[in-house]
Design a protein around this motif. Structure first.
Motif, short mmCIF file in Angstrom:
data_model
loop_
_atom_site.label_atom_id
_atom_site.label_comp_id
_atom_site.label_asym_id
_atom_site.label_seq_id
_atom_site.Cartn_x
_atom_site.Cartn_y
_atom_site.Cartn_z
N ALA A 24 66.80 -17.41 106.82
CA ALA A 24 66.18 -17.01 105.55
C ALA A 24 66.70 -17.87 104.40
O ALA A 24 65.93 -18.32 103.55
CB ALA A 24 66.45 -15.53 105.29
N VAL A 25 68.01 -18.11 104.37
CA VAL A 25 68.58 -18.96 103.31
C VAL A 25 68.08 -20.39 103.45
O VAL A 25 67.76 -21.05 102.45
CB VAL A 25 70.11 -18.90 103.34
N ASP A 26 67.99 -20.87 104.68
CA ASP A 26 67.50 -22.24 104.89
C ASP A 26 66.08 -22.41 104.35
O ASP A 26 65.77 -23.40 103.68
CB ASP A 26 67.51 -22.58 106.38
N ALA A 27 65.21 -21.45 104.64
CA ALA A 27 63.82 -21.55 104.17
C ALA A 27 63.75 -21.47 102.65
O ALA A 27 62.96 -22.18 102.01
CB ALA A 27 62.99 -20.44 104.81
N TRP A 28 64.57 -20.58 102.07
CA TRP A 28 64.63 -20.48 100.61
C TRP A 28 65.10 -21.79 100.00
O TRP A 28 64.50 -22.30 99.05
CB TRP A 28 65.59 -19.34 100.24
N TRP A 29 66.16 -22.37 100.58
CA TRP A 29 66.72 -23.61 100.03
C TRP A 29 65.75 -24.77 100.21
O TRP A 29 65.62 -25.62 99.31
CB TRP A 29 68.04 -23.93 100.71
N ASP A 30 65.06 -24.85 101.32
CA ASP A 30 64.13 -25.95 101.56
C ASP A 30 63.05 -26.00 100.48
O ASP A 30 62.70 -27.09 100.00
CB ASP A 30 63.47 -25.79 102.94
N ALA A 31 62.54 -24.85 100.09
CA ALA A 31 61.51 -24.82 99.04
C ALA A 31 62.09 -25.24 97.70
O ALA A 31 61.47 -25.99 96.94
CB ALA A 31 60.90 -23.42 98.96
N TYR A 32 63.29 -24.76 97.40
CA TYR A 32 63.98 -25.12 96.15
C TYR A 32 64.20 -26.63 96.08
O TYR A 32 63.87 -27.28 95.08
CB TYR A 32 65.29 -24.35 96.08
N ALA A 33 64.78 -27.21 97.13
CA ALA A 33 65.12 -28.63 97.12
C ALA A 33 63.87 -29.49 97.07
O ALA A 33 63.83 -30.52 96.36
CB ALA A 33 65.97 -28.98 98.34
#
Length: 337
Positions: free
Chosen positions: A15-24
């Motif tokens: 979940a954190v990875d997917a959130w971070w991918d969109a942010y970055a």
């Protein structure tokens, strides 16, 4: 198609990875190589930290099982309890479909339920665009949703290394006579931490604030040490330099933080006490800190810094060090009705 806004469990790696991918992806699309993006693990560590100072929350927008946007909400718990800091990031391929608006509405609703009345957000656009942000997708988005610019900042970059001779020449012009200079790598020494924390806490109100609706932050030493522990968990290295007045008090401080993940250094706080200004202390401590950075971390390729556009003195100091403009940032504000 239906957009669902979901909270992110900070201890759910996927979940954190997917959130971070969109942010970055959103940040890098807007700024390219000069995008200042917290790394995946730095962001994960911050979300997982149990903090007495702030509550940090993350959200994603999901469409047909795919994360198409991310957002963050930060609520301070000891000061400025009327403020909520928000961030909305939508990758370019998903923009102009209402995803950002849905995320922002959810954040504002959550902030309102927490009793917050002032929303704050930071947006950045390339220096090649107009100074008012015209043409920048994030600036247009902010305008549509009632966010006004409370303070304009400049992002500047210094490419390293700087020749020792050049640093020494500038030091000779800023002797800061009557003050002792002390530098270190890592946590602030115990003998200085209370004064450092007090200066750091007053930075937001002592530096130019424009129309920002903020008060001085908490100067609690225990909270400050918790922030240092977070830096260690994020594999960041702090470089600190202070000027000590004849009375033994800390007259000014400056801090550079190096990210192990991207290798860059980031200028954090720099502040000189009001009664000690006008003696070249700001320039001197920044020079000594830069010298320490180059000595202990010679592989660091560049330094990024943000300063209020109205802070002519500090911008002049940075210009003398060789910083060049790379982007503009707007500190936005909206009062909930």
């Amino acid at each position: 198609m239906t957009i669902e806004i979901r909270p992110v469990d900070p201890f759910d790696p996927a979940a954190v990875d997917a959130w971070w991918d969109a942010y970055a992806a959103a940040r890098r699309a807007d700024l390219g190589e000069d995008a200042t993006v917290w790394s995946r693990e730095e962001s994960r560590a911050e979300l997982q930290q149990e903090s007495a100072r702030s509550s940090r929350r993350a959200y994603v927008a999901v469409e047909e099982g795919v994360v198409v946007g991310s957002a963050s909400l930060a609520l301070t718990l000891k000061d400025n309890r009327h403020v909520a800091a928000v961030g909305v990031n939508v990758p370019p391929q998903h923009r102009r479909r209402g995803i950002g608006s849905a995320l922002l509405a959810a954040l504002e609703d959550e902030a309102g339920r927490a009793g917050r009345t002032t929303m704050r957000a930071d947006i950045i656009w390339p220096a090649s665009l107009p100074a008012d942000g015209t043409g920048a997708a994030n600036r247009d988005f902010a305008r549509r949703h009632g966010y006004d610019v409370a303070l304009g900042d400049l992002q500047n970059r210094l490419d390293l290394p700087i020749a020792d001779e050049a640093i020494a020449a500038l030091v000779a012009e800023a002797p800061a006579e009557g003050y002792r200079i002390r530098s270190w790598v890592g946590p602030v020494p115990e003998e200085f931490v209370a004064e450092w924390a007090a200066l750091d806490a007053s930075l937001d109100t002592e530096a130019p604030t424009g129309d920002l609706d903020i008060d001085a932050a908490s100067a609690d030493v225990q909270d400050f040490r918790a922030d240092e522990a977070l830096q260690a968990a994020q594999h960041r290295t702090s470089f600190g330099t202070i000027a000590i007045a004849l009375d033994g008090r800390v007259a000014g401080y400056t801090q550079l933080v190096v990210s192990e993940d991207d290798g860059n250094a980031y200028q954090w706080g720099t502040l000189v006490r009001r009664e000690d200004r006008g003696h070249g202390i700001g320039l001197r401590i920044k020079l000594e800190n830069l010298r320490a950075l180059q000595q202990h971390s010679p592989q660091t390729p560049r330094v990024y810094t943000f300063n209020a556009e109205s802070n002519a003195h500090m911008l002049a100091v940075n210009a003398r060090l060789g910083f060049t403009l790379t982007a503009r940032m707007a500190e936005l504000q909206k009062r909930l009705g």
